[in-house]
Design an enzyme around this catalytic site. Structure first.
Site, PDB file in Angstrom:
ATOM      1  CD  GLU A  94      -2.975  -1.117   2.269  1.00 13.62           C
ATOM      2  OE1 GLU A  94      -2.560  -0.674   3.350  1.00 13.62           O
ATOM      3  OE2 GLU A  94      -4.099  -1.623   2.114  1.00 13.62           O
ATOM      4  CD  GLU A 147       4.605 -20.958  11.321  1.00 23.16           C
ATOM      5  OE1 GLU A 147       4.663 -21.021  12.563  1.00 23.16           O
ATOM      6  OE2 GLU A 147       3.667 -20.407  10.695  1.00 23.16           O
TER       7      GLU A 147
END
Length: 302
Positions: A83, A114
């Site tokens: 953004e 992960e």
């Protein structure tokens, strides 16, 4: 580490019977839990402020900002990074989000990815991370191996490291220059850190990116003067920003924007009665800081 001891993994007594409640009461419990998040973030404001200042200083000297995380944490980092270009007109390489499992993990869960600290280090190296850059490692639990591996590599080359977690005294905090840890406590659904912890993470990331862009001069007053008018909504917003900053009406602002090609240039042209090239030169000399251009002119005229 015994994961059961983490606050984010504890059971929330307020929601133990949530599966038996009417819908409205169920939602009240979720809403009441959410209402505690902003207070948890507020306790970390001094650390967030230190992080903003540190990141901004490194960006000013050619550094970049990297977010790294897995699952929800990784997705939120990628969201915040993605953004920044449309909001602040910065290149997409300035703020980058890396998620365990790669971009496909944005839509499809990749939990196993992960668990590898080596992969975290490899992914950071593959992104051309340097000692000038800043790494924000994100993990609600504060112990995700992927993120710990990335933080370890960043520290080994002398880069600046920040941890964003939702537990106190975490493993990630121990290997970071600055630790941000809003303690959000047990989730309404036990262990579901996409809830309060995810909300706290989003709030902190909002502050980090917005704060560094304000300090970089991408904001004038509370106006997004770096906005790119790339669609009808943003053209209208750009016109309204010009009108608010200069006092002209929107038709005049629309004409200024067409002449100037950018919001900042239009504002300088109008307020200082300059041509486009002269306005652009002043902004270039001030490194794009609109407030500095206008303040310098006011100081000269007084």
């Amino acid at each position: 580490m015994d994961l059961a001891t983490l606050p984010t993994e504890a059971r929330n007594p307020a929601s133990e019977h949530i599966d038996q409640l009417p819908t409205l009461d169920m939602l009240r419990i979720i809403n009441e839990a959410d209402a505690t998040v902003a207070a948890a973030v507020a306790t970390e404001l001094p650390n967030i402020a230190k992080a903003v200042d540190a990141i901004a200083a490194r960006l000013e000297h050619g550094g970049r900002l990297f977010y790294m995380g897995a699952g929800t944490s990784g997705r939120l980092g990628v969201l915040d990074a993605s953004e920044c270009p449309p909001t602040f007109s910065v290149p997409p390489t300035l703020v980058r989000g890396i998620i365990a499992g790669g971009d496909s993990a944005l839509r499809t869960s990749s939990e196993r990815s992960e668990d590898s600290p080596e992969q975290g280090s490899r992914d950071l190296i593959a992104a051309d991370f340097t000692k000038q850059d800043t790494l924000v490692g994100i993990a609600a639990s504060g112990r995700t191996p992927y993120v710990l591996g990335a933080l370890a590599h960043a520290r080994s080359i002398g880069a600046f490291t920040i941890s964003l977690t939702c537990v106190p005294n975490s493993q990630m905090a121990a290997v970071s220059d600055i630790a941000i840890a809003p303690v959000t406590g047990p989730e309404v659904l036990t262990g579901s850190t996409r809830l309060k912890a995810g909300t706290a993470t989003k709030l902190v990331l909002n502050m980090l990116s917005t704060g560094i862009m304000i300090k970089a001069g991408a904001v004038y007053s509370n106006l997004m003067v770096n906005v790119q008018p790339t669609n009808a909504k943003l053209v209208d917003r750009a016109q309204r920003i010009i009108a608010a900053a200069t006092g002209v009406d929107q038709p005049t602002a629309a004409h200024l924007l067409e002449q100037a090609g950018s919001v900042k240039t239009a504002i300088v042209m109008q307020k200082l009665s300059l041509s486009r090239s002269a306005a652009e030169a002043k902004l270039l000399a001030a490194h794009g800081r609109l407030a500095a251009v206008l303040a310098a002119t006011e100081a000269t005229s007084s």
